[in-house]
Enzyme design. Structure first.
Site, PDB file in Angstrom:
ATOM      1  N   ASP A  12       3.662   1.492   2.595  1.00 57.68           N
ATOM      2  CA  ASP A  12       3.852   1.080   1.201  1.00 57.68           C
ATOM      3  C   ASP A  12       4.779   2.073   0.493  1.00 57.68           C
ATOM      4  OD1 ASP A  12       3.442  -0.122  -1.282  1.00 57.68           O
ATOM      5  OD2 ASP A  12       1.619   1.018  -1.679  1.00 57.68           O
TER       6      ASP A  12
ATOM      7  N   GLU B 208      -4.564  -6.327  -9.119  1.00 56.24           N
ATOM      8  CA  GLU B 208      -3.722  -6.068  -7.943  1.00 56.24           C
ATOM      9  C   GLU B 208      -4.485  -5.305  -6.866  1.00 56.24           C
ATOM     10  OE1 GLU B 208      -0.380  -3.592  -8.911  1.00 56.24           O
ATOM     11  OE2 GLU B 208       0.495  -3.727  -6.902  1.00 56.24           O
TER      12      GLU B 208
ATOM     13  N   TRP C  82      -4.243  -2.219 -11.881  1.00 52.88           N
ATOM     14  CA  TRP C  82      -4.347  -1.675 -10.514  1.00 52.88           C
ATOM     15  C   TRP C  82      -5.076  -0.337 -10.586  1.00 52.88           C
ATOM     16  CZ3 TRP C  82      -2.370   3.035  -8.718  1.00 52.88           C
ATOM     17  CH2 TRP C  82      -2.697   3.289  -7.382  1.00 52.88           C
TER      18      TRP C  82
ATOM     19  N   ASP D  56       1.425  -7.459  -4.389  1.00 50.08           N
ATOM     20  CA  ASP D  56       2.529  -6.512  -4.219  1.00 50.08           C
ATOM     21  C   ASP D  56       2.885  -6.553  -2.741  1.00 50.08           C
ATOM     22  OD1 ASP D  56       3.821  -4.024  -3.497  1.00 50.08           O
ATOM     23  OD2 ASP D  56       3.229  -3.210  -5.440  1.00 50.08           O
TER      24      ASP D  56
ATOM     25  N   ASP E 172       7.543   1.705  -1.332  1.00 51.67           N
ATOM     26  CA  ASP E 172       8.166   1.349  -2.610  1.00 51.67           C
ATOM     27  C   ASP E 172       9.670   1.600  -2.644  1.00 51.67           C
ATOM     28  OD1 ASP E 172       5.929   0.341  -4.364  1.00 51.67           O
ATOM     29  OD2 ASP E 172       5.079   2.251  -3.763  1.00 51.67           O
TER      30      ASP E 172
HETATM   31  C1  RNT Z   1       0.216   0.897  -6.675  1.00 47.75           C
HETATM   32  C2  RNT Z   1       0.525  -0.416  -7.267  1.00 47.75           C
HETATM   33  C3  RNT Z   1       0.846  -0.402  -8.742  1.00 47.75           C
HETATM   34  C4  RNT Z   1       1.780   0.736  -9.128  1.00 47.75           C
HETATM   35  C5  RNT Z   1       2.333   0.609 -10.531  1.00 47.75           C
HETATM   36  C6  RNT Z   1       3.079   1.803 -10.952  1.00 47.75           C
HETATM   37  O1  RNT Z   1       0.049   0.831  -5.321  1.00 47.75           O
HETATM   38  O2  RNT Z   1       1.534  -1.044  -6.561  1.00 47.75           O
HETATM   39  O3  RNT Z   1       1.366  -1.618  -9.116  1.00 47.75           O
HETATM   40  O4  RNT Z   1       2.839   0.868  -8.247  1.00 47.75           O
HETATM   41  O5  RNT Z   1       1.332   0.306 -11.410  1.00 47.75           O
HETATM   42 ZN    ZN Z   2       2.344  -2.861  -7.418  1.00 51.83          ZN
END
Ligand code: RNT
Ligand code: ZN
Length: 406
Positions: free
Chosen positions: A293, A224, A183, A258, A295
């Site tokens: 986003d 990604e 990514w 994701d 997380d």
């Molecule tokens: C970032 C992506 C990626 C990271 C990780 C830490 O937007 O989601 O996967 O969160 O590599």
């Molecule tokens: Zn991710």
């Protein structure tokens, strides 16, 4: 001896044609790849005061963030002991164990992960890997593999190549395929005019990284995409569509989705069968986006349940790598990791226990009223009791696991 509750649940499911023992057996074949970076806000071991960049953020100030490799491993042990069953641990390159030596990222080698292999071997878990194309002076411009600067691109291409070799080493040593997920943060804050240039450069960089074929039993690369990042709101070179086309036309990598990386009303579950019908494998980053986003820690929510159901109904668990990606620094980090991993496992079990055949029969016979009625009834089947049994069989605490957390 299984509990009397479990025996009752087993009977209820059997009434719908579902074998709970078979579901428990499947649970042991489907690992969840837990992201190592929830435990320390994605700081890693290069520098314990490192600043997270790349348009992502771990917000919050909970005490207990590890200040040494030792503290990190104490917390990791604790976390792993509270998540039952088959697991992988997903590492980032910044978690290299270099005995205090500063190793530039483009010079990382398998030996810097030898202790991780020993650790994973002892725990009986697999390892996945991630190059770290952010939190680094060479990424300060916000551009890496798609940078207009040849020197910057070269550095990150070398990093990508080094990481694939490490991924192959991890997979080979542990006898379990490693997914190396790429990514990059590259993009523009504001409206951009040349949308082709960065993407052409990104193709060229990826082709250089993936030039050397690697045995797919040892390492599979995933790419990604995302819609936007903080400070990169208007244009992202590595978008979902870009990587989908890259994966399909080159066959050199699979797509990583994701669930925080799409427009808020877009469903990742709804995308899956379009990949499966083309024989595509998928890497998943299960996360929870709250308004953006963000997380957040994954919970048993519609997004994740429908993804698991979709994979089950398509008979595609062998096509999907289930990974986690979240970082919440506002609550106990070990507990956050445990909650996320257990919730995802619960959602997986719920899907494995679904009386899918009964639903398919209703739909295929055109009885759409029955389909809706059954979908609603099945939501309250006693999956929680089967999950307690799953924990007990793996000698991991059940619903009272928080008591074990000092
Ligand atoms: C970032 C992506 C990626 C990271 C990780 C830490 O937007 O989601 O996967 O969160 O590599
Ligand atoms: Zn991710």
């Amino acid at each position: 001896m299984s509990s009397k509750h479990y025996e009752a649940a087993r009977e209820i499911y059997a009434g719908w044609g579902v074998d709970t023992e078979e579901a428990l057996r499947r649970m042991d074949e489907i690992p969840i790849s837990i992201n190592c970076w929830q435990l320390d806000d994605l700081t890693g071991f290069e520098d314990f005061d490192a600043k997270l960049t790349g348009g992502i953020a771990a917000t919050g100030n909970a005490p207990g963030k590890p200040r040494s490799v030792e503290e990190y491993f104490t917390n990791l042990d604790r976390m792993l002991s509270l998540v039952p069953g088959a697991k992988h641990l997903a590492l980032h390159s910044i978690y290299a164990l270099t005995d205090g030596k500063k190793v530039p990222r483009n010079q990382l080698r398998p030996e810097h992960f030898a202790r991780w292999v020993d650790y994973a071997g002892e725990k009986g878990i697999g390892l996945d890997f991630n190059p770290t194309y952010f939190s680094h002076p060479m990424a300060d411009s916000g551009w890496t593999l798609a940078s207009p600067d040849r020197g910057i691109r070269d550095f990150w291409v070398e990093h990508g190549i080094a990481c694939r070799e490490i991924g192959a080493y991890l997979g080979k040593s542990l006898g379990e395929t490693c997914v190396t997920n790429h990514w990059i943060p590259d993009g523009f804050k504001d409206t951009c005019v040349d949308t082709l240039g960065p993407r052409q450069r990104l193709i060229e960089s990826l082709d250089r990284i993936f030039a050397e074929p690697i045995d797919r039993k040892c390492n599979v690369d995933s790419v990604e995409g995302k819609v936007f990042g903080l400070g990169v709101e208007s244009y992202t070179a590595g978008s979902h569509e870009f990587y989908t086309n890259y994966a399909l036309t080159t066959g050199k990598a699979i797509v990583c989705m994701d669930i925080g990386h799409y427009h808020p009303t877009e469903s990742v579950a709804a995308k899956l069968s379009s990949y499966f019908t083309f024989g595509q494998e998928i890497m998943m980053h299960l996360s929870r986006a709250v308004r953006w986003d963000s997380d957040h820690v994954p919970i048993i929510c519609e997004d994740i349940i429908t993804i698991m159901q979709e994979i089950k109904r398509c008979g595609a668990f062998d096509k999907v790598h289930l990974g986690l990606d979240f970082f919440d620094a506002s609550i106990n980090r070990v507990a956050a990791s445990v909650i996320g991993a257990r919730s995802v496992k619960k959602a997986l079990l719920m899907a494995l226990l679904e009386p899918t055949e009964a639903l398919m029969d209703a739909e295929h016979s055109g009885d759409l009223t029955r389909r809706l009625a059954l979908l609603e009834e099945f939501k309250l089947l006693p999956a929680g009791i089967v999950f307690e049994e799953y924990c007990a069989r793996h000698q991991v605490k059940g619903a009272d696991w928080m008591e074990g957390l000092a």
